[in-house]
Design a protein around this motif. Structure first.
Motif, PDB file in Angstrom:
ATOM      1  N   THR A  28       0.806  -1.226   0.000  1.00 21.31           N
ATOM      2  CA  THR A  28       0.000   0.000   0.000  1.00 21.31           C
ATOM      3  C   THR A  28       0.834   1.269   0.000  1.00 21.31           C
ATOM      4  N   THR A  29       2.138   1.168   0.157  1.00 16.66           N
ATOM      5  CA  THR A  29       3.001   2.341   0.148  1.00 16.66           C
ATOM      6  C   THR A  29       4.032   2.194  -0.961  1.00 16.66           C
ATOM      7  N   GLU A  30       4.575   3.343  -1.378  1.00 14.35           N
ATOM      8  CA  GLU A  30       5.580   3.312  -2.434  1.00 14.35           C
ATOM      9  C   GLU A  30       6.836   2.583  -1.975  1.00 14.35           C
ATOM     10  N   ARG A  31       7.188   2.740  -0.704  1.00 13.80           N
ATOM     11  CA  ARG A  31       8.380   2.046  -0.208  1.00 13.80           C
ATOM     12  C   ARG A  31       8.178   0.540  -0.230  1.00 13.80           C
ATOM     13  N   ALA A  32       6.978   0.095   0.152  1.00 15.17           N
ATOM     14  CA  ALA A  32       6.696  -1.343   0.106  1.00 15.17           C
ATOM     15  C   ALA A  32       6.680  -1.857  -1.333  1.00 15.17           C
ATOM     16  N   ARG A  33       6.134  -1.058  -2.243  1.00 14.03           N
ATOM     17  CA  ARG A  33       6.124  -1.480  -3.648  1.00 14.03           C
ATOM     18  C   ARG A  33       7.534  -1.582  -4.203  1.00 14.03           C
ATOM     19  N   LEU A  34       8.367  -0.575  -3.904  1.00 22.17           N
ATOM     20  CA  LEU A  34       9.748  -0.640  -4.374  1.00 22.17           C
ATOM     21  C   LEU A  34      10.501  -1.799  -3.732  1.00 22.17           C
ATOM     22  N   THR A  35      10.225  -2.060  -2.446  1.00 21.81           N
ATOM     23  CA  THR A  35      10.873  -3.194  -1.791  1.00 21.81           C
ATOM     24  C   THR A  35      10.490  -4.504  -2.455  1.00 21.81           C
ATOM     25  N   ALA A  36       9.192  -4.668  -2.729  1.00 28.11           N
ATOM     26  CA  ALA A  36       8.747  -5.884  -3.401  1.00 28.11           C
ATOM     27  C   ALA A  36       9.362  -6.005  -4.798  1.00 28.11           C
ATOM     28  N   PHE A 138      15.862  -7.086   2.906  1.00 27.52           N
ATOM     29  CA  PHE A 138      16.370  -6.063   3.821  1.00 27.52           C
ATOM     30  C   PHE A 138      17.074  -4.945   3.063  1.00 27.52           C
ATOM     31  N   LEU A 139      17.931  -5.307   2.104  1.00 27.82           N
ATOM     32  CA  LEU A 139      18.626  -4.287   1.314  1.00 27.82           C
ATOM     33  C   LEU A 139      17.657  -3.498   0.455  1.00 27.82           C
ATOM     34  N   ALA A 140      16.637  -4.160  -0.072  1.00 31.12           N
ATOM     35  CA  ALA A 140      15.652  -3.456  -0.897  1.00 31.12           C
ATOM     36  C   ALA A 140      14.862  -2.445  -0.064  1.00 31.12           C
ATOM     37  N   TRP A 141      14.492  -2.843   1.176  1.00 27.90           N
ATOM     38  CA  TRP A 141      13.779  -1.911   2.067  1.00 27.90           C
ATOM     39  C   TRP A 141      14.645  -0.701   2.407  1.00 27.90           C
ATOM     40  N   TRP A 142      15.906  -0.952   2.704  1.00 27.92           N
ATOM     41  CA  TRP A 142      16.814   0.153   3.035  1.00 27.92           C
ATOM     42  C   TRP A 142      17.059   1.039   1.813  1.00 27.92           C
ATOM     43  N   MET A 143      17.254   0.438   0.650  1.00 32.93           N
ATOM     44  CA  MET A 143      17.512   1.215  -0.553  1.00 32.93           C
ATOM     45  C   MET A 143      16.282   2.035  -0.968  1.00 32.93           C
ATOM     46  N   ALA A 144      15.087   1.445  -0.830  1.00 30.05           N
ATOM     47  CA  ALA A 144      13.867   2.189  -1.150  1.00 30.05           C
ATOM     48  C   ALA A 144      13.698   3.389  -0.228  1.00 30.05           C
ATOM     49  N   GLY A 145      14.040   3.203   1.059  1.00 31.18           N
ATOM     50  CA  GLY A 145      13.969   4.342   1.978  1.00 31.18           C
ATOM     51  C   GLY A 145      14.934   5.446   1.612  1.00 31.18           C
ATOM     52  N   ARG A 146      16.141   5.066   1.203  1.00 31.44           N
ATOM     53  CA  ARG A 146      17.119   6.070   0.799  1.00 31.44           C
ATOM     54  C   ARG A 146      16.667   6.813  -0.451  1.00 31.44           C
ATOM     55  N   VAL A 147      16.092   6.074  -1.393  1.00 32.05           N
ATOM     56  CA  VAL A 147      15.657   6.693  -2.643  1.00 32.05           C
ATOM     57  C   VAL A 147      14.487   7.638  -2.407  1.00 32.05           C
ATOM     58  N   LEU A 148      13.555   7.242  -1.534  1.00 33.31           N
ATOM     59  CA  LEU A 148      12.338   8.023  -1.313  1.00 33.31           C
ATOM     60  C   LEU A 148      12.486   9.079  -0.222  1.00 33.31           C
ATOM     61  N   ARG A 149      13.647   9.169   0.414  1.00 29.26           N
ATOM     62  CA  ARG A 149      13.817  10.168   1.468  1.00 29.26           C
ATOM     63  C   ARG A 149      13.581  11.589   0.974  1.00 29.26           C
TER      64      ARG A 149
END
Length: 411
Positions: A28-36, A138-149
């Motif tokens: 439901t969030t962009e970070r979750a979509r990018l992580t997936a 884990f890396l995808a979640w961290w990378m998505a957070g960095r990209v969307l910050r």
């Protein structure tokens, strides 16, 4: 025997359709979509890599084991002196070089060794792929957070914005990129909004002040006139009231004209600008003669699509300012050459850093004195607005000897 009655909601409840269930399982969030997305791509790449390694190892093992080893069924024990050089002893069989045994035993041994090795490889690959899947998520979640910050910073800034804190900026730090460009563009937009809001607030305050002044004059004149019935005083009060009413009428007309031009040109037709410039300039000959001002007009044929009334207002405001803000015995030069209308005049010296502000509403070089014939400070604002409505650009330059030169460049 009693029967239990189910609630109406339970009786009418229907199972969710498959599409609704799938929609609930989606991120439901962009970070979750990018992580997936990132995690799925990394996992897919790992699976493909493991499959390729498995296939290559399988082909290579068959070839290597086939050339190097051959199984021999258990037979009589051999003396150490009878075992050929290079042999390997086992519990159930002895492995010897391929040229010492038959083809059938060789095939069974190769198959057994290959199956054992591939089974071990498959187990290790599965465990490694599982660990890689967890690590990739884990890396995808961290990378998505960095990209969307930066997007989060932009969103937080936008939520805090109001008319009182438009001075805030994102000021995103980082290397050049799409999100850095987005943040910088947002900051530039905030700067333009701040200028527009400030100009609107100043316009409203100045308009209220300009409208309040003639109303105060009218009120004071009416109170003084009613207190004394002397005919001469009544006549004077009448003249003052008419003068204040004329000033208010001119101001209101200017405000309406400015608002109309800001909305754009409603109708267009071919306008002979050379004729318009000549006719409008000639209308100021009497006023210029009274002040001994020399007016020089140079025009070339030019046809401009637009509103003839608005274009006449543009020329009239330019010439009126050039005559009004001039000194006794000065000069006014009106030129229409190429696609540029230029009006220059002599007059007081104007600081170069204040010229661009003269196009703002109610902006004057000096404070208003409320003398006869003094304008409201909307002349150049109307010129700039009419020019924009016709796709033209109005600019101004301070003359070295005093006075101002205003140019309108038509497209």
């Amino acid at each position: 025997m009693t029967r239990r009655l189910l609630p109406m909601t339970a009786m009418t409840r229907r199972p969710l359709p498959m599409t609704a269930m799938v929609r609930r399982l989606l991120p439901t969030t962009e970070r979750a979509r990018l992580t997936a997305l990132y995690g799925g791509l990394l996992l897919l790449a790992g699976g493909v890599l493991a499959g390729v390694i498995y296939a290559l190892v399988q082909d290579d093992l068959d070839a290597r084991f086939g050339r190097a080893v051959t199984p021999v069924p258990r037979g009589p024990r051999m003396n150490p002196d009878e075992v050929p050089p290079g042999s390997v002893r086992g519990d159930e069989y002895t492995v010897v070089p391929a040229n010492e045994v038959g083809e059938a035993a060789r095939t069974r041994t190769v198959a057994a060794l290959t199956a054992t090795t591939l089974s071990r490889l498959l187990t290790v690959s599965g465990v490694a792929l599982g660990v890689f899947a967890v690590l990739s998520l884990f890396l995808a979640w961290w990378m998505a957070g960095r990209v969307l910050r930066p997007v989060g910073v932009i969103t937080a800034t936008a939520r805090k914005l109001s008319g009182e804190n438009l001075h805030q900026r994102i000021d995103l730090k980082g290397p050049p990129g799409e999100l850095k460009a987005l943040a910088d563009t947002f900051d530039q937009m905030l700067g333009r909004l701040e200028q527009l809001v400030t100009a609107q607030q100043r316009f409203a305050a100045n308009a209220a002040h300009e409208l309040r002044t003639p109303l105060a004059v009218q009120r004071a004149a009416a109170e003084i006139g009613l207190a004394d019935a002397d005919p001469e005083r009544v006549a004077w009060i009448r003249a003052e009231l008419i003068k204040a009413a004329d000033s208010s009428e001119r101001l209101i007309e200017s405000l309406l004209l400015l608002a109309a031009t800001d909305q754009g040109v409603q109708r267009r037709e071919d306008v002979e600008m050379n004729e318009t410039v000549a006719v409008v300039t000639a209308g100021f000959s009497d006023e210029a003669r009274e002040r001994a001002i020399t007016v020089t007009t140079t025009v070339e044929p030019l046809r401009v699509p637009g509103d003839p009334v608005l274009l006449a207002h543009l020329v009239r405001n330019l010439v009126a300012n050039a005559v009004a803000y001039n000194h006794q015995g000065g000069r006014v030069r009106v030129q229409l050459t190429g696609r540029v209308l230029r009006v220059s005049n002599t007059g007081p010296e104007i600081p170069a850093d204040t010229v661009h502000r003269l196009f703002e509403p109610f902006r004057r070089l000096n404070e208003r004195t409320h003398t006869a014939g003094e304008g409201a400070g909307l002349g150049l604002s109307i010129v700039a607005s009419i020019a924009r409505a016709h796709g033209a650009e109005a600019t101004a330059d301070a003359n070295p000897d005093g006075g101002l030169s205003v140019s309108v460049r038509f497209p």
